[in-house]
Motif scaffolding. Structure first.
Motif, PDB file in Angstrom:
ATOM      1  N   GLY A  56     -15.597  -0.087  -2.485  1.00 39.42           N
ATOM      2  CA  GLY A  56     -14.464   0.363  -3.285  1.00 39.42           C
ATOM      3  C   GLY A  56     -13.203   0.602  -2.498  1.00 39.42           C
ATOM      4  O   GLY A  56     -12.374   1.442  -2.868  1.00 39.42           O
ATOM      5  N   ILE A  57     -13.009  -0.149  -1.409  1.00 37.21           N
ATOM      6  CA  ILE A  57     -11.858   0.038  -0.529  1.00 37.21           C
ATOM      7  C   ILE A  57     -10.862  -1.096  -0.740  1.00 37.21           C
ATOM      8  O   ILE A  57     -11.188  -2.270  -0.526  1.00 37.21           O
ATOM      9  N   ALA A  58      -9.640  -0.759  -1.140  1.00 38.94           N
ATOM     10  CA  ALA A  58      -8.590  -1.756  -1.312  1.00 38.94           C
ATOM     11  C   ALA A  58      -8.045  -2.172   0.051  1.00 38.94           C
ATOM     12  O   ALA A  58      -7.903  -1.347   0.957  1.00 38.94           O
ATOM     13  N   THR A  59      -7.751  -3.456   0.207  1.00 32.78           N
ATOM     14  CA  THR A  59      -7.304  -4.016   1.477  1.00 32.78           C
ATOM     15  C   THR A  59      -5.879  -4.536   1.368  1.00 32.78           C
ATOM     16  O   THR A  59      -5.550  -5.296   0.446  1.00 32.78           O
ATOM     17  N   ASN A  60      -5.053  -4.143   2.332  1.00 30.38           N
ATOM     18  CA  ASN A  60      -3.659  -4.593   2.401  1.00 30.38           C
ATOM     19  C   ASN A  60      -3.604  -6.123   2.467  1.00 30.38           C
ATOM     20  O   ASN A  60      -4.312  -6.747   3.253  1.00 30.38           O
ATOM     21  N   GLY A  61      -2.756  -6.713   1.649  1.00 28.30           N
ATOM     22  CA  GLY A  61      -2.588  -8.166   1.661  1.00 28.30           C
ATOM     23  C   GLY A  61      -3.593  -8.911   0.825  1.00 28.30           C
ATOM     24  O   GLY A  61      -3.433 -10.118   0.600  1.00 28.30           O
ATOM     25  N   LEU A  62      -4.627  -8.204   0.337  1.00 25.75           N
ATOM     26  CA  LEU A  62      -5.624  -8.837  -0.521  1.00 25.75           C
ATOM     27  C   LEU A  62      -5.690  -8.178  -1.894  1.00 25.75           C
ATOM     28  O   LEU A  62      -5.698  -8.855  -2.917  1.00 25.75           O
ATOM     29  N   ASP A  63      -5.737  -6.846  -1.927  1.00 28.83           N
ATOM     30  CA  ASP A  63      -5.845  -6.115  -3.188  1.00 28.83           C
ATOM     31  C   ASP A  63      -4.527  -5.485  -3.616  1.00 28.83           C
ATOM     32  O   ASP A  63      -4.424  -4.953  -4.718  1.00 28.83           O
ATOM     33  N   TYR A  64      -3.570  -5.488  -2.749  1.00 24.67           N
ATOM     34  CA  TYR A  64      -2.203  -5.089  -3.081  1.00 24.67           C
ATOM     35  C   TYR A  64      -1.289  -5.684  -2.019  1.00 24.67           C
ATOM     36  O   TYR A  64      -1.745  -6.065  -0.933  1.00 24.67           O
ATOM     37  N   ILE A  65      -0.019  -5.784  -2.334  1.00 27.34           N
ATOM     38  CA  ILE A  65       0.965  -6.272  -1.379  1.00 27.34           C
ATOM     39  C   ILE A  65       1.812  -5.087  -0.924  1.00 27.34           C
ATOM     40  O   ILE A  65       2.342  -4.345  -1.755  1.00 27.34           O
ATOM     41  N   ALA A  66       1.908  -4.874   0.377  1.00 26.75           N
ATOM     42  CA  ALA A  66       2.684  -3.758   0.904  1.00 26.75           C
ATOM     43  C   ALA A  66       4.159  -3.937   0.571  1.00 26.75           C
ATOM     44  O   ALA A  66       4.706  -5.041   0.678  1.00 26.75           O
ATOM     45  N   SER A  67       4.808  -2.848   0.179  1.00 23.85           N
ATOM     46  CA  SER A  67       6.210  -2.932  -0.222  1.00 23.85           C
ATOM     47  C   SER A  67       7.131  -3.289   0.939  1.00 23.85           C
ATOM     48  O   SER A  67       8.284  -3.667   0.717  1.00 23.85           O
ATOM     49  N   SER A  68       6.640  -3.197   2.159  1.00 22.20           N
ATOM     50  CA  SER A  68       7.461  -3.540   3.328  1.00 22.20           C
ATOM     51  C   SER A  68       7.831  -5.017   3.369  1.00 22.20           C
ATOM     52  O   SER A  68       8.728  -5.411   4.125  1.00 22.20           O
ATOM     53  N   VAL A  69       7.193  -5.852   2.530  1.00 28.12           N
ATOM     54  CA  VAL A  69       7.500  -7.287   2.569  1.00 28.12           C
ATOM     55  C   VAL A  69       8.914  -7.596   2.095  1.00 28.12           C
ATOM     56  O   VAL A  69       9.427  -8.683   2.360  1.00 28.12           O
TER      57      VAL A  69
END
Length: 453
Positions: free
Chosen positions: A260-273
């Motif tokens: 149940g762990i969300a992963t940066n770049g896969l399950d959400y996009i970081a707003s820093s992009v």
């Protein structure tokens, strides 16, 4: 040139030439343990984890995906961005840029460091370890947001990018402790969950961190890249009698969904992009899947509460970047969407997998055990969009197809029936029935009492 110098030179070339043609101008960058891994990489197939090429498989993805349930694995997380933050204001700088309280942060302790932007979106997140009174190590998919933020202020602190100088190996599963104690030659039962200390392997100083990215008892090894090959080989040998497996890149993300762990770049996009701190580590293409954003790229951003990282008792009084936005959200009284699990209907999934053997239009293929890169799929109730599913994976441990889902609170209860739209717009899409499940999908064993083992 020794391996440490070679890794640094290649790493800097890859970052400098990130938009240049691969191989022709931009060099291939491998793990510092590539030689030891190559012994078992029979397929000689590789995948990109950030800028690093890692073996896709060793003994096969089914065997490797079950290792953290049945025995343990050793996996390579050396591609993570590794930043050492030091100075008299290092702690204050990190406290301002993270939503977690660092006032009682002890030497050797580990914290999940979630960094927000001014709008309260997650800009970066990773693991923060306190090495000394004025020295910290931050490891994440990308640390570029932190680097950029330091350049915007006047903090008495500095950041050193030590990514090419250190390896990170994960050893996770019920046999992890036995493997680690044989490998280091000492008892490690004094290391509590989210704690770390120094040890040694064959005389090489290493830091042992007790983590739990698999949802099981687990550890990380951090050490100098010049010894990466010998330590990887030694870990494989030490874990041999306990059934250790080497974890290929193809199987690495599966355990995160089970836990149940969300992963940066896969399950959400970081707003820093969308800032000048565009990450170098993740070269994110536009996400795939059936989800069509209505508000542009921000529909892929997440508030911390939407990923299970919110505050239990409301936004605290202490100051941190993004706090004002979270307070404003709370004042509106609008509940955040919730992170839940989805169990996909086996018959519907089977129909997609078997479509190439039948007649009619072909839907988008389902890669096994999961697709690569970010994929966001539309989730419906009564024909209306209520959420987005990510991380669809076949879990051989649960004998089920599962995913994470950020969903409206009204439909977040376990047992709720939903529909996932499979396939990009313009393709023969399929509707797949799914059922909401509580997270994690399996018992959380990260805090196992090792004194009783």
């Amino acid at each position: 040139m020794d391996i440490t110098e070679a890794q640094r030179a290649t790493y800097e070339a890859v970052l400098r030439l990130k938009d240049a043609p691969f191989v022709a101008q931009r060099p291939a960058y491998f793990s510092p343990a590539a030689a030891a891994q190559g012994v078992s990489n029979n397929l000689q197939a590789y995948g990109h984890f950030a800028q690093t090429l890692l073996p896709l498989e060793y003994t096969g993805w089914i065997d490797e995906c079950t290792a953290h349930f049945a025995s343990c694995y050793i996996g390579d997380w050396s591609p993570l961005h590794k930043l050492v933050v030091r100075g008299s204001q290092a702690q204050a700088f990190l406290a301002w840029h993270g939503m977690r309280d660092l006032s009682r942060f002890e030497v050797g302790q580990i914290k999940h460091h979630v960094q927000l932007d001014e709008n309260g979106w997650v800009a970066s997140e990773g693991v923060l370890c306190r090495l000394d009174e004025e020295e910290f190590l931050y490891t994440a998919g990308s640390g570029d947001w932190l680097l950029w933020r330091l350049s915007q202020g006047s903090w008495d602190a500095e950041i050193e990018d030590v990514s090419p100088a250190q390896f990170i190996f994960g050893i996770q599963g019920p046999a992890a402790l036995d493997t680690m104690e044989k490998l280091t030659g000492e008892s490690l039962r004094d290391i509590a969950f989210c704690r770390s200390r120094m040890s040694s392997i064959n005389g090489v100083p290493v830091r042992v961190l007790r983590t739990g990215i698999s949802g099981e008892l687990g550890y990380e090894l951090h050490g100098p890249v010049g010894h990466a090959n010998e330590i990887w080989a030694a870990a494989v040998e030490s874990g041999g009698q306990f059934g250790i497996r080497q974890l290929g890149f193809r199987s690495q993300p599966v355990q995160h969904i089970e836990a149940g762990i969300a992963t940066n770049g896969l399950d959400y996009i970081a707003s820093s992009v969308v800032t000048p701190a565009v990450p170098r580590q993740f070269r994110v293409a536009f996400p795939g899947g059936s989800f069509v954003p209505e508000n542009g790229v921000t529909d892929y951003f997440r508030k911390p509460a939407e990923l299970g990282w919110g505050f239990r008792k409301g936004v605290p009084d202490r100051d941190f970047l993004g706090r004002d936005a979270l307070v404003a959200d709370a004042a509106k009284g609008e509940p955040y969407r919730k992170l839940v699990g989805l169990r996909w209907n086996a018959s519907d999934v089977t129909a997609v997998l078997a479509a190439t053997l039948g007649e009619g239009d072909l839907p988008d293929a389902m890669e096994l055990p999961r697709g690569r890169g970010p994929v966001f799929d539309e989730v419906l109730v009564g024909g209306q969009r209520v959420g987005a599913s990510t991380g669809r994976t076949v879990s051989v441990n649960l004998r089920s197809t599962i995913s994470l889902c950020v969903i409206d609170p009204a439909h977040a209860g376990p047992g709720t029936e939903v529909v996932v739209v499979w396939g990009k717009p313009g393709t023969p899409q399929r509707e797949i029935r799914a059922t909401v499940a509580a997270l994690p999908f399996k018992p959380d064993r990260r805090r196992t009492d090792v004194s009783a083992l």
